[in-house]
Structures are given as structure tokens and as C-alpha cells.
Design a protein around this motif. Sequence first.
Motif, mmCIF file in Angstrom:
data_model
loop_
_atom_site.group_PDB
_atom_site.id
_atom_site.type_symbol
_atom_site.label_atom_id
_atom_site.label_comp_id
_atom_site.label_asym_id
_atom_site.label_seq_id
_atom_site.Cartn_x
_atom_site.Cartn_y
_atom_site.Cartn_z
ATOM 1 N N UNK A 31 0.821 -1.212 0.000
ATOM 2 C CA UNK A 31 0.000 0.000 0.000
ATOM 3 C C UNK A 31 0.854 1.260 0.000
ATOM 4 N N UNK A 32 0.289 2.314 -0.517
ATOM 5 C CA UNK A 32 0.961 3.607 -0.546
ATOM 6 C C UNK A 32 -0.081 4.683 -0.794
ATOM 7 N N UNK A 33 0.112 5.834 -0.183
ATOM 8 C CA UNK A 33 -0.690 7.008 -0.542
ATOM 9 C C UNK A 33 0.209 8.007 -1.255
ATOM 10 N N UNK A 34 1.225 8.500 -0.535
ATOM 11 C CA UNK A 34 2.044 9.596 -1.062
ATOM 12 C C UNK A 34 2.869 9.201 -2.274
ATOM 13 N N UNK A 35 3.573 8.092 -2.146
ATOM 14 C CA UNK A 35 4.580 7.758 -3.163
ATOM 15 C C UNK A 35 3.909 7.440 -4.501
ATOM 16 N N UNK A 36 2.896 6.592 -4.465
ATOM 17 C CA UNK A 36 2.263 6.212 -5.743
ATOM 18 C C UNK A 36 1.579 7.426 -6.383
ATOM 19 N N UNK A 37 0.798 8.156 -5.599
ATOM 20 C CA UNK A 37 0.066 9.288 -6.184
ATOM 21 C C UNK A 37 1.023 10.353 -6.708
ATOM 22 N N UNK A 38 2.102 10.623 -5.976
ATOM 23 C CA UNK A 38 2.995 11.693 -6.442
ATOM 24 C C UNK A 38 3.809 11.253 -7.651
ATOM 25 N N UNK A 39 4.179 9.960 -7.736
ATOM 26 C CA UNK A 39 4.872 9.511 -8.957
ATOM 27 C C UNK A 39 3.938 9.599 -10.171
ATOM 28 N N UNK A 40 2.684 9.211 -9.984
ATOM 29 C CA UNK A 40 1.756 9.259 -11.124
ATOM 30 C C UNK A 40 1.521 10.705 -11.557
ATOM 31 N N UNK A 41 1.377 11.570 -10.585
ATOM 32 C CA UNK A 41 1.190 12.991 -10.907
ATOM 33 C C UNK A 41 2.460 13.570 -11.532
ATOM 34 N N UNK A 42 3.623 13.127 -11.048
ATOM 35 C CA UNK A 42 4.906 13.617 -11.588
ATOM 36 C C UNK A 42 5.066 13.209 -13.051
ATOM 37 N N UNK A 43 4.622 12.017 -13.383
ATOM 38 C CA UNK A 43 4.714 11.573 -14.781
ATOM 39 C C UNK A 43 3.742 12.348 -15.657
ATOM 40 N N UNK A 44 2.509 12.490 -15.177
ATOM 41 C CA UNK A 44 1.497 13.184 -15.984
ATOM 42 C C UNK A 44 1.838 14.672 -16.150
ATOM 43 N N UNK A 45 2.421 15.283 -15.141
ATOM 44 C CA UNK A 45 2.786 16.708 -15.239
ATOM 45 C C UNK A 45 3.855 16.934 -16.292
ATOM 46 N N UNK A 89 7.726 24.328 13.482
ATOM 47 C CA UNK A 89 8.994 23.773 12.973
ATOM 48 C C UNK A 89 8.756 22.554 12.079
ATOM 49 N N UNK A 90 7.504 22.160 11.925
ATOM 50 C CA UNK A 90 7.201 20.921 11.194
ATOM 51 C C UNK A 90 7.247 21.134 9.684
ATOM 52 N N UNK A 91 7.888 20.208 8.990
ATOM 53 C CA UNK A 91 7.934 20.227 7.523
ATOM 54 C C UNK A 91 7.064 19.120 6.920
ATOM 55 N N UNK A 92 6.181 18.538 7.716
ATOM 56 C CA UNK A 92 5.458 17.346 7.246
ATOM 57 C C UNK A 92 4.712 17.627 5.938
ATOM 58 N N UNK A 93 3.972 18.709 5.880
ATOM 59 C CA UNK A 93 3.226 19.016 4.648
ATOM 60 C C UNK A 93 4.184 19.431 3.537
ATOM 61 N N UNK A 94 5.222 20.177 3.903
ATOM 62 C CA UNK A 94 6.221 20.586 2.897
ATOM 63 C C UNK A 94 6.918 19.373 2.288
ATOM 64 N N UNK A 95 7.115 18.328 3.080
ATOM 65 C CA UNK A 95 7.729 17.099 2.545
ATOM 66 C C UNK A 95 6.836 16.482 1.467
ATOM 67 N N UNK A 96 5.549 16.394 1.763
ATOM 68 C CA UNK A 96 4.637 15.810 0.763
ATOM 69 C C UNK A 96 4.651 16.666 -0.503
ATOM 70 N N UNK A 97 4.612 17.982 -0.319
ATOM 71 C CA UNK A 97 4.623 18.879 -1.489
ATOM 72 C C UNK A 97 5.915 18.726 -2.273
ATOM 73 N N UNK A 98 7.033 18.565 -1.588
ATOM 74 C CA UNK A 98 8.328 18.416 -2.276
ATOM 75 C C UNK A 98 8.393 17.108 -3.062
ATOM 76 N N UNK A 99 7.618 16.130 -2.635
ATOM 77 C CA UNK A 99 7.642 14.834 -3.321
ATOM 78 C C UNK A 99 7.307 14.941 -4.795
ATOM 79 N N UNK A 100 6.447 15.873 -5.143
ATOM 80 C CA UNK A 100 6.031 15.987 -6.547
ATOM 81 C C UNK A 100 7.167 16.516 -7.447
ATOM 82 N N UNK A 101 7.731 17.694 -7.179
ATOM 83 C CA UNK A 101 8.822 18.140 -8.064
ATOM 84 C C UNK A 101 10.062 17.251 -7.987
ATOM 85 N N UNK A 102 10.325 16.671 -6.814
ATOM 86 C CA UNK A 102 11.491 15.770 -6.713
ATOM 87 C C UNK A 102 11.280 14.555 -7.619
#
Length: 311
Positions: free
Chosen positions: A55-69, A283-296
Motif C-alpha cells: 500500500x501507498x498514498x504519497x509515493x504512488x500518487x505523487x509519482x503518477x502525478x509527476x509523470x502526468x505533469x 517547525x514541522x515540515x510534514x506538509x512541505x515534505x509531501x509537497x516536495x515529493x512531486x517536483x522531486x
Amino acid sequence: MSAPLAHLRDVGDLDEGRVHALFDTTDVMAQVLERPVKRVPALQGFTVATLFFEDSTRTRLSFERAARAQSADVMTFAKGGTSLSKGESLYDTVATLAALHVDAFVVRHPAAGAPHQVARWTDAKVVNAGDGRHAHPTQALLDAYAYRAAGGRPFDATKVVILGDVAHSRVARSNAALWAMLGAEVVLCGPPTLLPPALAALPGVTLEHDVERALEGAHAVMPLRLQRERMDAARIASMAAYARHYQLDAARLALADPGAFVLHPGPMNRDVEIEGAVADGPRSLVTAQVAAGLPVRMAVLYHLLVGKEAA
Ligand code: CP
């Protein structure tokens, strides 16, 4: 144009120069994502298959979005609703998708080494999206990128503490390797049952069981999810005892550098390895990490399929 990256199976497929080049490309991709139309033709004509056996939420969705973008075609393979339920093997699954002209496989699998095996079976590029306890290199890239983008200190002046269930964590292993490669001081901290002594052999990495001592002066703190589904023995007395001794709470965070950032790869067990107020705090970067996943991940696919320079 420099040579495309062969595969991204673990951090060992990278060197420091490639990491900085990936971050430069990520900066460009982040600008693309600021535009009204968040799409470029960079990967037009390429097909990316996400092959997820876990299972995955972040990794699969962001890779698919990264490819489509980048205008790639995307094929999604997940455990449910496929011929895996009829006993089809990993080899036959890969051969089947390869016959459909896949250019890059993004692979998550519970067995360490599965992405390396896929890379031997196909001419396509392979990205490891998490294999067992072994590696999750794009998570490490996005964590380091998010820290840098938030104004973190230069990596060679950074102390990062990776805290908690190190034993079961591919994220810990990839982050330790990547941050050490970038020159950071890396401290792995957890109870003896969750901190394999063999990890002390990693270059640039030290082990520490005392959480207060580990956190002193840290610039980045990364509590890890307590992976209850992978626990193969009674490694902790209880969740409450674990939280009492190892949870990153506000009092413990106060021992770190005043400008320290908190990173969590997700998904989080709130109020187990991290206090909810710290996860949601300034000090939390939790949301920023998810957002960074897409351009990375856009940058990773670009470096694999086209080459080093951003279009
Ligand atoms: N961090 C991470 O790998 O999250 P997912 O399991 O949701 O992909």
C-alpha cells in the motif's frame, strides 16, 4: 546534456553531484508547478508504470502525478484487481507490462531487492519506491530537498537525528546514506531492540540510545513511524512505554537547535512517535515534505528518461 541516470534503486545509484543536479532540476519543476497550467511536454511519448505490491498514498500518487505533469502516459498496477490473485509471479507481471512498452517502472515491494531484480529482467528504467526494510531513495531526496527549501543549514553544517523504529525503516537507511553523502552528521537513535548495531558501520553515521543526548543541538529531527505491521518480536514493552521514552514531544524538541526542523516521512502515528502538537507546529515540515515529493519525483523521472539538464 549529461547521461541519463541508469536506475534509482538505492542512494548508492547517486553521487553528490547527481543529487545537487537533481535538486537543481527540482527547483525548475517546482516553478512549473507554480504556473496556471502545471504541465510540460518533457516526457511526451514515454510510459511510466507504477508497480505497487504494498500500500501507498504519497509515493504512488505523487509519482503518477509527476509523470502526468510531464505529459508521460501512466499505467497503474496495484495488488487488487490483477492476475496476482491468480498466482502470477513478479517476473511474469514485469514481462507482461514490459511487452506493453513501459519505459520506467516505479516499484514498491515487501521484499528487499525486488527493484534490483526488476532492473535485471527489463530494459526499462527502474525506481525503487520502497522495498522491505532496505531503501526508499526518493523519500530521502524529498526529505533533504524539503529541509534545504525551508532554509535549513548547509548539509555539511547540519546534525540530523533519525529517531525511533530504525530497525524496520527503509526511510532511515536511505536518509542516513543520503544526508551523510551530503556531509551532514547523522545520528540514528532508538531503543536497542529497534537500532541494529550493524548500522554503525555506515560511513558518517553514529548510533545513540539516549534520546536527550541525541537531540542536543540537532538541526533536523526525523521521528520514524513505529511499524507495528513489521514487528516480528516483542521489541517494545508497550506503545505507552515507547512514547514515554522516545516520542518527539515539545520538551524534547526544545533540546535541539532553536531553528531545528521536524520531518516525518508519513504516515504518522500521532502521539506515538511524534506529539500531535509538534507535527502541526511551526517547525514541522510534514506538509512541505509531501509537497516536495512531486517536483522531486518529476526531476527523478526526467533524469532517468531524458538526462541531467532541465528542459
Ligand atoms: N512515506 C511514504 O512512503 O508514504 P506512502 O507509504 O504513503 O507512500
